[in-house]
Scaffold this motif. Sequence first.
Motif, PDB file in Angstrom:
ATOM      1  N   ALA A 161       0.821  -1.218   0.000  1.00 28.01           N
ATOM      2  CA  ALA A 161       0.000   0.000   0.000  1.00 28.01           C
ATOM      3  C   ALA A 161       0.852   1.263   0.000  1.00 28.01           C
ATOM      4  N   GLY A 162       2.147   1.116   0.284  1.00 27.03           N
ATOM      5  CA  GLY A 162       3.036   2.273   0.331  1.00 27.03           C
ATOM      6  C   GLY A 162       2.837   3.125   1.565  1.00 27.03           C
ATOM      7  N   VAL A 163       2.465   2.462   2.675  1.00 24.76           N
ATOM      8  CA  VAL A 163       2.266   3.182   3.937  1.00 24.76           C
ATOM      9  C   VAL A 163       3.038   2.467   5.035  1.00 24.76           C
ATOM     10  N   SER A 164       3.113   3.086   6.186  1.00 27.75           N
ATOM     11  CA  SER A 164       3.810   2.466   7.303  1.00 27.75           C
ATOM     12  C   SER A 164       2.914   1.414   7.957  1.00 27.75           C
ATOM     13  N   VAL A 165       3.547   0.468   8.660  1.00 27.98           N
ATOM     14  CA  VAL A 165       2.778  -0.537   9.394  1.00 27.98           C
ATOM     15  C   VAL A 165       1.903   0.143  10.438  1.00 27.98           C
ATOM     16  N   GLY A 166       2.430   1.231  11.027  1.00 28.24           N
ATOM     17  CA  GLY A 166       1.657   1.971  12.019  1.00 28.24           C
ATOM     18  C   GLY A 166       0.368   2.527  11.446  1.00 28.24           C
ATOM     19  N   SER A 167       0.408   2.940  10.189  1.00 28.62           N
ATOM     20  CA  SER A 167      -0.800   3.464   9.542  1.00 28.62           C
ATOM     21  C   SER A 167      -1.851   2.364   9.399  1.00 28.62           C
ATOM     22  N   VAL A 168      -1.396   1.149   9.093  1.00 24.25           N
ATOM     23  CA  VAL A 168      -2.330   0.021   8.985  1.00 24.25           C
ATOM     24  C   VAL A 168      -2.941  -0.271  10.354  1.00 24.25           C
ATOM     25  N   TYR A 169      -2.085  -0.251  11.405  1.00 24.71           N
ATOM     26  CA  TYR A 169      -2.566  -0.571  12.746  1.00 24.71           C
ATOM     27  C   TYR A 169      -3.533   0.482  13.292  1.00 24.71           C
ATOM     28  N   GLN A 170      -3.573   1.646  12.688  1.00 27.66           N
ATOM     29  CA  GLN A 170      -4.555   2.644  13.112  1.00 27.66           C
ATOM     30  C   GLN A 170      -5.977   2.137  12.915  1.00 27.66           C
ATOM     31  N   TYR A 171      -6.140   1.296  11.900  1.00 31.13           N
ATOM     32  CA  TYR A 171      -7.481   0.836  11.542  1.00 31.13           C
ATOM     33  C   TYR A 171      -7.689  -0.663  11.750  1.00 31.13           C
ATOM     34  N   PHE A 172      -6.605  -1.434  11.653  1.00 31.89           N
ATOM     35  CA  PHE A 172      -6.727  -2.886  11.786  1.00 31.89           C
ATOM     36  C   PHE A 172      -5.729  -3.384  12.834  1.00 31.89           C
ATOM     37  N   PRO A 173      -6.218  -4.010  13.918  1.00 33.85           N
ATOM     38  CA  PRO A 173      -5.327  -4.425  14.996  1.00 33.85           C
ATOM     39  C   PRO A 173      -4.392  -5.569  14.655  1.00 33.85           C
ATOM     40  N   ASN A 174      -4.723  -6.340  13.631  1.00 32.71           N
ATOM     41  CA  ASN A 174      -3.911  -7.491  13.256  1.00 32.71           C
ATOM     42  C   ASN A 174      -4.311  -7.961  11.857  1.00 32.71           C
ATOM     43  N   LYS A 175      -3.620  -8.968  11.344  1.00 32.68           N
ATOM     44  CA  LYS A 175      -3.927  -9.432   9.984  1.00 32.68           C
ATOM     45  C   LYS A 175      -5.290 -10.106   9.923  1.00 32.68           C
ATOM     46  N   ALA A 176      -5.724 -10.714  11.039  1.00 30.81           N
ATOM     47  CA  ALA A 176      -7.045 -11.344  11.061  1.00 30.81           C
ATOM     48  C   ALA A 176      -8.137 -10.315  10.799  1.00 30.81           C
ATOM     49  N   ALA A 177      -7.953  -9.111  11.337  1.00 27.02           N
ATOM     50  CA  ALA A 177      -8.941  -8.047  11.140  1.00 27.02           C
ATOM     51  C   ALA A 177      -9.002  -7.621   9.674  1.00 27.02           C
ATOM     52  N   ILE A 178      -7.849  -7.587   9.013  1.00 29.07           N
ATOM     53  CA  ILE A 178      -7.824  -7.226   7.592  1.00 29.07           C
ATOM     54  C   ILE A 178      -8.528  -8.296   6.764  1.00 29.07           C
ATOM     55  N   LEU A 179      -8.184  -9.546   7.036  1.00 24.86           N
ATOM     56  CA  LEU A 179      -8.774 -10.649   6.285  1.00 24.86           C
ATOM     57  C   LEU A 179     -10.281 -10.732   6.516  1.00 24.86           C
ATOM     58  N   PHE A 180     -10.698 -10.500   7.765  1.00 23.88           N
ATOM     59  CA  PHE A 180     -12.129 -10.532   8.039  1.00 23.88           C
ATOM     60  C   PHE A 180     -12.852  -9.403   7.320  1.00 23.88           C
ATOM     61  N   ARG A 181     -12.212  -8.237   7.235  1.00 22.20           N
ATOM     62  CA  ARG A 181     -12.838  -7.121   6.521  1.00 22.20           C
ATOM     63  C   ARG A 181     -13.040  -7.484   5.047  1.00 22.20           C
ATOM     64  N   LEU A 182     -12.036  -8.138   4.441  1.00 19.02           N
ATOM     65  CA  LEU A 182     -12.181  -8.571   3.054  1.00 19.02           C
ATOM     66  C   LEU A 182     -13.315  -9.582   2.924  1.00 19.02           C
ATOM     67  N   GLN A 183     -13.348 -10.543   3.860  1.00 21.45           N
ATOM     68  CA  GLN A 183     -14.397 -11.560   3.818  1.00 21.45           C
ATOM     69  C   GLN A 183     -15.769 -10.957   4.086  1.00 21.45           C
TER      70      GLN A 183
END
Length: 221
Positions: free
Chosen positions: A52-74
């Motif tokens: 995404a071209g962003v920092s990991v911290g930027s991702v963690y602002q919205y998603f606490p872990n990879k499970a949260a990202i995957l669940f959002r996609l699902q």
Amino acid sequence: MTSRQTPRISTRKHPQQARSTELVAAILQAAIQVLAKEGATRFTTARVAEKAGVSVGSVYQYFPNKAAILFRLQSDEWQQTTQMLRDILEKRDETPLDRLRTLVHAFIQSECEEAQMRGALSDAAPLYRDAPEALEVRAAGRQAFKGFMLELLPEVSVDTRTVASDLILTTLSSVGKEFSNSPRTAEEIAVYAEGMAEMFRAYVNVLNLVQRATDTSFLPE
């Protein structure tokens, strides 16, 4: 022995401004690309951030872990499918059986188009499938079908209608998944979907006929 903790899959916060919305959209698009390329086992928050071209911290602002990202996609996929099916089922100018046929064709087509992503998300499902949020989303999809079943089987008992609803949804999901595991032509999809639709039509007609015959048998002579 301690029980295994279910990972938190709710987003940390919801974007309020256009810039934040664009950031979340970029993260999710990057997640789709990483999942398609790396699969569920090599899917990481760091890879998503890099893509995404962003920092990991930027991702963690919205998603606490990879499970949260995957669940959002699902979750997004489930909600899109549910809305598609709801739009079909709510077309009151068509008969219930016609709507059921349209639904089957649309679902099988969707399964084939999204087979690759669905397979990757299926591999990731153990990360979130038992979380309350996941159960809630799946329950909403089944609830959308419940009202339609009353139109489809207006005279049968509640128990019979419940079994029929579960059988149709389970068959549609399981067989659709199996069918879409291999590449299919448009003609193959249409033929297969029509066969399944006719199978459901026959099942529904039999249930309604049996109920009417039962009701008639108790009429006074």
